[in-house]
Scaffold this motif. Structure first.
Motif, PDB file in Angstrom:
ATOM      1  N   TRP A 201       1.349  -1.480   0.026  1.00  0.00           N
ATOM      2  CA  TRP A 201       0.259   0.415  -0.468  1.00  0.00           C
ATOM      3  C   TRP A 201       0.975   1.448   0.229  1.00  0.00           C
ATOM      4  CZ3 TRP A 201       1.322   2.820   4.435  1.00  0.00           C
ATOM      5  CH2 TRP A 201       1.545   1.913   5.913  1.00  0.00           C
ATOM      6  N   LEU A 202       2.509   1.013   0.004  1.00  0.00           N
ATOM      7  CA  LEU A 202       2.358   2.435   0.523  1.00  0.00           C
ATOM      8  C   LEU A 202       2.923   3.753  -1.512  1.00  0.00           C
ATOM      9  CD1 LEU A 202       4.471   4.487   2.344  1.00  0.00           C
ATOM     10  CD2 LEU A 202       6.741   2.859   1.123  1.00  0.00           C
ATOM     11  N   MET A 203       3.061   2.532  -1.807  1.00  0.00           N
ATOM     12  CA  MET A 203       3.259   3.057  -3.516  1.00  0.00           C
ATOM     13  C   MET A 203       2.210   3.628  -3.648  1.00  0.00           C
ATOM     14  SD  MET A 203       6.316   3.749  -4.227  1.00  0.00           S
ATOM     15  CE  MET A 203       6.254   4.002  -6.243  1.00  0.00           C
ATOM     16  N   ALA A 204       0.648   2.912  -3.314  1.00  0.00           N
ATOM     17  CA  ALA A 204      -1.038   3.593  -3.346  1.00  0.00           C
ATOM     18  C   ALA A 204      -0.326   4.612  -2.815  1.00  0.00           C
ATOM     19  CB  ALA A 204      -1.413   2.399  -2.828  1.00  0.00           C
ATOM     20  N   MET A 205      -0.094   5.074  -1.915  1.00  0.00           N
ATOM     21  CA  MET A 205      -0.029   5.940  -0.484  1.00  0.00           C
ATOM     22  C   MET A 205       0.320   7.091  -1.509  1.00  0.00           C
ATOM     23  SD  MET A 205      -0.327   6.122   3.135  1.00  0.00           S
ATOM     24  CE  MET A 205       1.945   6.938   2.860  1.00  0.00           C
ATOM     25  N   LEU A 206       1.544   7.304  -1.809  1.00  0.00           N
ATOM     26  CA  LEU A 206       2.564   8.607  -2.085  1.00  0.00           C
ATOM     27  C   LEU A 206       1.440   8.574  -3.513  1.00  0.00           C
ATOM     28  CD1 LEU A 206       6.181   6.569  -1.134  1.00  0.00           C
ATOM     29  CD2 LEU A 206       4.698   8.602   0.063  1.00  0.00           C
ATOM     30  N   THR A 207       1.497   7.330  -4.478  1.00  0.00           N
ATOM     31  CA  THR A 207       0.753   8.170  -5.859  1.00  0.00           C
ATOM     32  C   THR A 207      -0.479   9.256  -5.847  1.00  0.00           C
ATOM     33  OG1 THR A 207       1.586   6.207  -5.998  1.00  0.00           O
ATOM     34  CG2 THR A 207       0.081   8.026  -8.144  1.00  0.00           C
ATOM     35  N   THR A 208      -1.297   8.546  -4.822  1.00  0.00           N
ATOM     36  CA  THR A 208      -2.147   9.371  -3.973  1.00  0.00           C
ATOM     37  C   THR A 208      -2.238  10.276  -3.918  1.00  0.00           C
ATOM     38  OG1 THR A 208      -3.516   7.275  -3.625  1.00  0.00           O
ATOM     39  CG2 THR A 208      -4.835   9.003  -3.268  1.00  0.00           C
ATOM     40  N   TRP A 209      -0.844  11.146  -2.999  1.00  0.00           N
ATOM     41  CA  TRP A 209      -0.750  12.067  -2.101  1.00  0.00           C
ATOM     42  C   TRP A 209       0.133  13.062  -3.031  1.00  0.00           C
ATOM     43  CZ3 TRP A 209      -2.200  14.336   2.374  1.00  0.00           C
ATOM     44  CH2 TRP A 209      -2.811  13.844   3.072  1.00  0.00           C
ATOM     45  N   LEU A 210       0.671  12.099  -3.977  1.00  0.00           N
ATOM     46  CA  LEU A 210       1.201  13.908  -5.014  1.00  0.00           C
ATOM     47  C   LEU A 210       0.031  14.204  -6.404  1.00  0.00           C
ATOM     48  CD1 LEU A 210       4.326  11.199  -5.589  1.00  0.00           C
ATOM     49  CD2 LEU A 210       4.634  13.246  -4.604  1.00  0.00           C
ATOM     50  N   THR A 211      -0.717  13.432  -6.458  1.00  0.00           N
ATOM     51  CA  THR A 211      -2.091  13.458  -7.220  1.00  0.00           C
ATOM     52  C   THR A 211      -3.036  14.931  -6.954  1.00  0.00           C
ATOM     53  OG1 THR A 211      -1.766  11.673  -7.718  1.00  0.00           O
ATOM     54  CG2 THR A 211      -3.616  12.641  -8.992  1.00  0.00           C
ATOM     55  N   MET A 212      -2.552  14.327  -5.344  1.00  0.00           N
ATOM     56  CA  MET A 212      -3.484  15.220  -4.707  1.00  0.00           C
ATOM     57  C   MET A 212      -3.010  16.582  -4.456  1.00  0.00           C
ATOM     58  SD  MET A 212      -6.848  14.139  -3.825  1.00  0.00           S
ATOM     59  CE  MET A 212      -7.543  12.800  -4.255  1.00  0.00           C
ATOM     60  N   LEU A 213      -1.651  16.301  -3.925  1.00  0.00           N
ATOM     61  CA  LEU A 213      -0.912  17.961  -4.002  1.00  0.00           C
ATOM     62  C   LEU A 213      -0.845  18.364  -5.496  1.00  0.00           C
ATOM     63  CD1 LEU A 213       1.689  16.721  -1.522  1.00  0.00           C
ATOM     64  CD2 LEU A 213      -0.042  18.629  -1.245  1.00  0.00           C
ATOM     65  N   LEU A 214      -0.680  17.552  -6.397  1.00  0.00           N
ATOM     66  CA  LEU A 214      -0.506  18.307  -7.548  1.00  0.00           C
ATOM     67  C   LEU A 214      -1.611  19.192  -8.277  1.00  0.00           C
ATOM     68  CD1 LEU A 214       1.481  18.744 -10.407  1.00  0.00           C
ATOM     69  CD2 LEU A 214      -0.134  16.813 -11.265  1.00  0.00           C
ATOM     70  N   MET A 215      -2.905  18.181  -7.867  1.00  0.00           N
ATOM     71  CA  MET A 215      -4.583  18.996  -7.810  1.00  0.00           C
ATOM     72  C   MET A 215      -4.304  20.039  -7.093  1.00  0.00           C
ATOM     73  SD  MET A 215      -5.851  15.575  -8.905  1.00  0.00           S
ATOM     74  CE  MET A 215      -8.286  16.282  -8.416  1.00  0.00           C
ATOM     75  N   LEU A 216      -4.253  19.820  -6.124  1.00  0.00           N
ATOM     76  CA  LEU A 216      -4.652  21.512  -5.263  1.00  0.00           C
ATOM     77  C   LEU A 216      -3.112  22.941  -5.799  1.00  0.00           C
ATOM     78  CD1 LEU A 216      -5.319  22.057  -2.682  1.00  0.00           C
ATOM     79  CD2 LEU A 216      -3.299  21.583  -1.563  1.00  0.00           C
ATOM     80  N   THR A 217      -2.154  22.218  -6.051  1.00  0.00           N
ATOM     81  CA  THR A 217      -0.950  23.062  -6.609  1.00  0.00           C
ATOM     82  C   THR A 217      -1.889  23.520  -8.001  1.00  0.00           C
ATOM     83  OG1 THR A 217      -0.115  21.854  -7.574  1.00  0.00           O
ATOM     84  CG2 THR A 217       0.821  22.322  -5.336  1.00  0.00           C
ATOM     85  N   LYS A 218      -2.760  23.230  -8.945  1.00  0.00           N
ATOM     86  CA  LYS A 218      -3.385  23.250  -9.690  1.00  0.00           C
ATOM     87  C   LYS A 218      -4.264  24.493  -9.686  1.00  0.00           C
ATOM     88  CE  LYS A 218      -1.016  20.999 -13.481  1.00  0.00           C
ATOM     89  NZ  LYS A 218      -0.536  22.167 -14.307  1.00  0.00           N
ATOM     90  N   VAL A 219      -5.210  24.152  -8.766  1.00  0.00           N
ATOM     91  CA  VAL A 219      -6.061  25.060  -8.615  1.00  0.00           C
ATOM     92  C   VAL A 219      -6.036  26.421  -7.371  1.00  0.00           C
ATOM     93  CG1 VAL A 219      -8.520  24.898  -6.802  1.00  0.00           C
ATOM     94  CG2 VAL A 219      -7.718  22.786  -9.021  1.00  0.00           C
TER      95      VAL A 219
END
Length: 53
Positions: free
Chosen positions: A9-27
């Protein structure tokens, strides 16, 4: 104890967090074209109703 193994689950969690941070910075960096207007400056007089009876 398999629940302490971070491999599944570590890679899935890191990928999810990075995706959310990228979306947050775009918004947060986006420019909104519709700027809000100040409602206190624009006072419109509502006409009274003229009832026919």
């Amino acid at each position: 104890m398999p629940q302490l193994n971070p491999d599944p689950w570590l890679m899935a969690m890191l990928t999810t967090w990075l995706t959310m941070l990228l979306m947050l910075t775009k918004v947060t960096n986006s420019n909104f074209t519709n700027q809000p207007t100040d409602q206190t400056k624009q006072k419109s007089k509502t006409p009274s109703w003229n009832w026919p009876w």
